[in-house]
Enzyme design. Structure first.
Site, mmCIF file in Angstrom:
data_model
loop_
_atom_site.group_PDB
_atom_site.id
_atom_site.type_symbol
_atom_site.label_atom_id
_atom_site.label_comp_id
_atom_site.label_asym_id
_atom_site.label_seq_id
_atom_site.Cartn_x
_atom_site.Cartn_y
_atom_site.Cartn_z
ATOM 1 C CG HIS A 15 -2.067 -1.150 1.103
ATOM 2 N ND1 HIS A 15 -3.017 -0.984 0.381
ATOM 3 C CD2 HIS A 15 -2.017 -2.169 1.430
ATOM 4 C CE1 HIS A 15 -3.951 -2.256 0.290
ATOM 5 N NE2 HIS A 15 -2.930 -3.079 1.043
ATOM 6 C CG ASP A 37 -6.855 -0.098 -1.338
ATOM 7 O OD1 ASP A 37 -5.544 -0.109 -1.340
ATOM 8 O OD2 ASP A 37 -7.297 0.604 -0.578
ATOM 9 C CG HIS A 55 -6.804 -3.004 1.889
ATOM 10 N ND1 HIS A 55 -5.842 -3.239 2.909
ATOM 11 C CD2 HIS A 55 -6.556 -1.613 1.906
ATOM 12 C CE1 HIS A 55 -5.470 -2.081 3.277
ATOM 13 N NE2 HIS A 55 -6.044 -1.023 2.843
ATOM 14 C CD GLU A 62 -5.974 3.893 -1.230
ATOM 15 O OE1 GLU A 62 -7.233 3.753 -0.444
ATOM 16 O OE2 GLU A 62 -5.320 3.104 -0.658
HETATM 17 ZN ZN LIG Z 1 -4.259 1.086 0.210
#
Ligand SMILES: [Zn+2]
Length: 210
Positions: free
Chosen positions: A47, A53, A57, A174
């Site tokens: 991460h 993700d 997760h 992300e």
């Molecule tokens: Zn993440």
């Protein structure tokens, strides 16, 4: 046609989620030491930096990253700029006048300044999505959500936003650097490493102007 590399450069001084494993890239064989080749190994949180993700997760029985459909990770995407926003809520999205039928949306916020300024410390006050924003996007048919900091959810309340998106079959991207990206329509290419059984994976992500 312009190509933007929206991937963070992986180095040991990149901000890391508090408590995550440190990044380590080290050369274990060296030509200068008389060995046949230069060979490195890497150790990192999945991460860290720009990453995807997987449902696993937050959901124990959710899909792992190797099972994510590539047709969601590649295709038309819309970059929405929300410069003065501290928390992305459903009411902000309602007013944002999103184009119809968008399946992939990337949020450009003040978070991207962190990458432009090469900030080393972790920000806890990053801009993220509220749970009602997650529900709103699912109801709009969005299937991929990208954010420009290390989590799609507020720092103090990770689970609800993640859970709504992941249960809704939304791919979460992300750690995007959108600092130099002009808002609007692009084609996104995002390819996470095929780490079998993993809850996430580092990815290379680029936007190509359409
Ligand atoms: Zn993440």
């Amino acid at each position: 046609m312009h190509t933007y590399d929206i991937t963070l450069a992986l180095t040991a001084d990149l901000p890391l989620w508090p408590g995550d494993s440190p990044f380590l890239l080290e050369q274990v064989e060296k030509v200068e030491n008389g060995e046949g080749a230069n060979v490195s190994r890497v150790s990192m949180s999945v991460h860290m930096g720009t990453h995807v993700d997987a449902p696993h997760h937050f959901l124990d029985n959710g899909k792992t990253v190797d099972k994510l459909p590539l047709n969601l990770l590649i295709g038309r995407a819309y970059v929405l700029s929300l410069p003065g926003v501290e928390l992305i809520t459903a009411s902000i999205l309602e007013k944002a006048d999103l184009p119809p039928r968008i399946r992939r949306i990337l949020f450009k916020t003040r978070n991207s300044d962190a990458w432009a300024n090469r900030e080393k410390g972790f920000r806890t006050n990053f801009v993220a999505l509220s749970p009602d924003a997650a529900e709103y996007l699912i109801n709009r048919g969005v299937r991929l959500v990208g954010v420009d900091y290390l989590s799609v959810a507020p720092f103090t309340d990770s689970r609800p936003t993640h859970e709504i998106l992941l249960k809704g079959g939304v791919v979460i991207l992300e750690g995007l650097d959108l600092s130099v990206v002009t808002p609007g329509r692009y084609t996104l290419y995002c390819l996470p490493l095929k780490l079998v059984g993993s809850d996430g994976a580092p990815a290379r992500a680029i936007l190509v102007g359409v």
